[in-house]
Design a protein around this motif. Sequence first.
Motif, short mmCIF file in Angstrom:
data_model
loop_
_atom_site.label_atom_id
_atom_site.label_comp_id
_atom_site.label_asym_id
_atom_site.label_seq_id
_atom_site.Cartn_x
_atom_site.Cartn_y
_atom_site.Cartn_z
N ILE A 139 0.84 -1.21 0.00
CA ILE A 139 0.00 0.00 0.00
C ILE A 139 0.87 1.25 0.00
CG2 ILE A 139 -1.61 1.35 1.41
CD1 ILE A 139 -3.01 -1.22 2.13
N ASP A 140 1.96 1.24 0.77
CA ASP A 140 2.88 2.38 0.77
C ASP A 140 3.41 2.65 -0.64
OD1 ASP A 140 2.60 2.75 3.47
OD2 ASP A 140 4.40 1.60 4.01
N LEU A 141 3.78 1.60 -1.34
CA LEU A 141 4.32 1.74 -2.70
C LEU A 141 3.24 2.17 -3.68
CD1 LEU A 141 6.64 -1.40 -2.65
CD2 LEU A 141 7.38 1.00 -2.65
N LEU A 142 2.02 1.71 -3.44
CA LEU A 142 0.90 2.17 -4.28
C LEU A 142 0.68 3.67 -4.08
CD1 LEU A 142 -1.95 -0.53 -4.08
CD2 LEU A 142 -0.90 0.40 -6.17
N ASN A 143 0.67 4.10 -2.82
CA ASN A 143 0.44 5.52 -2.51
C ASN A 143 1.55 6.41 -3.04
OD1 ASN A 143 -1.94 4.86 -1.19
ND2 ASN A 143 -0.96 4.73 0.84
N LYS A 144 2.76 5.87 -3.12
CA LYS A 144 3.88 6.64 -3.68
C LYS A 144 3.84 6.67 -5.20
CE LYS A 144 7.13 5.66 0.12
NZ LYS A 144 7.48 7.06 0.48
N GLY A 145 2.94 5.91 -5.79
CA GLY A 145 2.85 5.87 -7.25
C GLY A 145 3.95 5.05 -7.90
N VAL A 146 4.65 4.22 -7.09
CA VAL A 146 5.74 3.41 -7.60
C VAL A 146 5.22 2.06 -8.10
CG1 VAL A 146 7.94 2.33 -7.07
CG2 VAL A 146 7.37 4.54 -6.06
N LEU A 147 4.33 1.45 -7.33
CA LEU A 147 3.72 0.17 -7.72
C LEU A 147 2.54 0.47 -8.63
CD1 LEU A 147 3.47 -2.91 -7.49
CD2 LEU A 147 2.07 -2.55 -5.44
N LYS A 148 2.66 0.10 -9.88
CA LYS A 148 1.60 0.36 -10.87
C LYS A 148 1.00 -0.97 -11.29
CE LYS A 148 3.97 4.49 -12.60
NZ LYS A 148 3.06 5.45 -11.93
N LEU A 149 -0.33 -1.04 -11.25
CA LEU A 149 -1.03 -2.30 -11.51
C LEU A 149 -1.82 -2.27 -12.82
CD1 LEU A 149 -2.36 -3.03 -7.89
CD2 LEU A 149 -0.20 -3.73 -8.93
N ASP A 150 -1.56 -1.30 -13.68
CA ASP A 150 -2.32 -1.18 -14.92
C ASP A 150 -2.20 -2.43 -15.80
OD1 ASP A 150 -1.53 1.29 -13.72
OD2 ASP A 150 -2.26 2.37 -15.48
N ALA A 151 -1.01 -3.05 -15.80
CA ALA A 151 -0.77 -4.20 -16.67
C ALA A 151 -0.94 -5.53 -15.93
CB ALA A 151 0.64 -4.12 -17.26
N LEU A 152 -1.53 -5.48 -14.74
CA LEU A 152 -1.64 -6.68 -13.91
C LEU A 152 -2.54 -7.73 -14.58
CD1 LEU A 152 -0.50 -7.46 -11.08
CD2 LEU A 152 -2.79 -7.02 -10.18
N ARG A 153 -2.09 -8.97 -14.56
CA ARG A 153 -2.85 -10.08 -15.14
C ARG A 153 -3.39 -11.03 -14.08
NH1 ARG A 153 0.07 -11.60 -20.91
NH2 ARG A 153 0.35 -9.43 -21.60
N MET A 154 -2.70 -11.10 -12.94
CA MET A 154 -3.18 -11.99 -11.86
C MET A 154 -2.81 -11.42 -10.51
SD MET A 154 -2.35 -16.02 -11.01
CE MET A 154 -3.01 -16.62 -12.56
N ALA A 155 -3.77 -11.43 -9.58
CA ALA A 155 -3.55 -11.02 -8.19
C ALA A 155 -3.87 -12.21 -7.30
CB ALA A 155 -4.42 -9.83 -7.82
N VAL A 156 -2.96 -12.49 -6.36
CA VAL A 156 -3.11 -13.66 -5.49
C VAL A 156 -3.02 -13.23 -4.02
CG1 VAL A 156 -2.19 -15.93 -4.86
CG2 VAL A 156 -2.02 -15.13 -7.24
N LEU A 157 -3.95 -13.72 -3.23
CA LEU A 157 -3.87 -13.56 -1.78
C LEU A 157 -3.50 -14.92 -1.19
CD1 LEU A 157 -7.05 -11.45 -0.87
CD2 LEU A 157 -4.74 -10.65 -1.38
N ASP A 158 -2.36 -15.01 -0.55
CA ASP A 158 -1.91 -16.26 0.04
C ASP A 158 -2.02 -16.19 1.56
OD1 ASP A 158 -0.91 -18.80 0.17
OD2 ASP A 158 1.19 -18.23 -0.06
N GLU A 159 -2.48 -17.29 2.18
CA GLU A 159 -2.70 -17.34 3.63
C GLU A 159 -3.64 -16.22 4.06
OE1 GLU A 159 -1.77 -19.80 5.27
OE2 GLU A 159 0.13 -20.59 4.54
N ALA A 160 -4.79 -16.15 3.41
CA ALA A 160 -5.73 -15.06 3.66
C ALA A 160 -6.24 -15.06 5.10
CB ALA A 160 -6.92 -15.16 2.69
N ASP A 161 -6.45 -16.25 5.68
CA ASP A 161 -6.95 -16.29 7.05
C ASP A 161 -5.95 -15.71 8.03
OD1 ASP A 161 -5.18 -18.35 6.61
OD2 ASP A 161 -6.27 -19.83 7.82
N GLU A 162 -4.66 -15.90 7.77
CA GLU A 162 -3.65 -15.33 8.65
C GLU A 162 -3.61 -13.82 8.52
OE1 GLU A 162 -0.94 -15.30 11.67
OE2 GLU A 162 -2.27 -16.90 10.96
N MET A 163 -3.82 -13.30 7.32
CA MET A 163 -3.88 -11.85 7.16
C MET A 163 -5.08 -11.28 7.91
SD MET A 163 -2.54 -10.97 3.30
CE MET A 163 -3.09 -12.38 2.34
#
Length: 590
Positions: A139-163
């Motif tokens: 989230i920090d990197l998203l807010n800084k505009g460094v992490l760009k997800l425009d070309a994202l093809r797959m998003a994965v949440l791993d160990e969701a219950d632990e999060m």
Amino acid sequence: MSEFRSEQSFADMALPSAVLNQLEALQFTQPTPIQQQAIPALLAGANVLGEAQTGTGKTAAFGLPALAQVDANLKATQVLVVTPTRELAIQVAEAIDSFAKQQRGVSVTTVYGGSAFGPQIKALRSGTTVVVGTPGRLIDLLNKGVLKLDALRMAVLDEADEMLNMGFIEDIETLLRSVPEQAQRALFSATMPTAIRKLAKTYLTDPVNIRIEPVEKAKRNITQRAWQVQGMTKMTALARVLEITTYQRALIFVRTRQDTMDVAEQLQRKGFKAAPLSGDLNQSQREQTVSQLRSGHIEILVATDVVARGLDVPEITHVINYDLPGDTESYVHRIGRTGRAGREGEAILFYRPRERHLLKHYERATNGVIEAMTMPAAQQLNEHRQDLLLQRIQQTLATDVSDVQGLLQSWLEKHELSAEQIAMALLQQENTRQPMFMAEEKVIRAPKIERQGQSKKGREERRRAGPRRGADVDFDTYKIQVGKTHGARPSDIVGAIANEASLDSRYIGQIQLFDSHSLVELPKGMPKDVMHVLTKARVRQQPMAIEVTDAKVARPPRKEHRGGGAPERKRSSRSASGNGSKRGAARRFS
């Protein structure tokens, strides 16, 4: 939600040849059940909701189809994997990177808190293909505009219950809202609490629902044993288990970060190669600690649930639950750290009488049996040490001892010493270093109350009066650094002392609360190791830091009967919560 069933090998799946060649090089041949179902579904473009326990191969289940969809010529983030901890992020990134070795142009970057932004920002700006990270840093990197997800093809949440357990649910939703609508989504979790199902319903469109039942065979190679805490402190028991047991690596689970340091420190003083692993260590220290465990420089790791999540060290042969977890899922995750890669493993539990009911829950969760175990007695420990010393002597005599043989002969000739005297002196030095003739420490216990032959009236009077305090006990007064301002109650103090010292609560005398400290009466002659444990014990998250004092506990005022006569002492019962004992006879007041 749709169901999916598949029985395929990796070669039967529509994976790129570069990926298949690398799997062959890694000697990956037969996919696990979660891989058999998830890989074809993800390759077909479906969203996936996968429920499977740790150690079932979830990383390859989403990592392989993710690599099949990336465009190596496109310098942009195309795969995003979110994990709850830094350790798991590193592990997942290393696994995906190993799968992509033969895919030119594919790069993997790990981002997490506790590490400098600079290298992570540089990697993202260079156009890394796969990003694996923890929620806060992403989230920090998203807010800084460094992490760009425009070309994202797959998003994965791993160990969701632990999060979810770690309080990341809002961060996860923020990340999922940032994922492009056309991108594939996959959510993997060991359990499916209501909040995770709600999350999947909101952000996963018509997902393929895959649930892998716990496989009995996976737990059959893990022996589970339990010891009821009695007769000695948990630290004494832990040291005995580790000394008697033949282990390659051991993982000890405790409740708090402070406990990791306290237990590791006590083990180190006893000569064990132990180290703590907790959130108090920075990332480089944690990585170094795990590396030392793998190499054997450290043989025992003392950790909390959170930091040990995702820890994969095949050499771990024993998991010891020094403190029991609060739920069965955590227990399954804990013991899953051993018995890896088809090896034999052993899980040992320390439980108090009030925790006995948890063992049945653990047995159902693992489809296994938890056997009762007895703690090695002092005599057994003595014999073990004596046998080891004799083995070392025999091994030494089997080597070249010509150098010391001349010295021995010289001593025998020049000094009034016999070979037997020299041997006894050397044995005594060894016995001083590590005692070989220990006796069991006397455990302070209240006498059993004889009830046979008592009349019904007598039994009723005894119940009303409560268990009697030992008449032959002399008390010292101790000061503890916990008081009213910390929210402490007498029952909290009794519970902590009774639990940590294995001391019958009837042998805890008067307690007086002040604002910043309290006074408590304990029997004279408390063993040193017990006092050390109590020094580290906590009440209301505050270390007791117990020490003997010359102060005396004030006695509560007496009340006179209205009609005169003998004074009546005001009694107050205390809660048994936290100590698993009956009502105390001694008065407590604040």
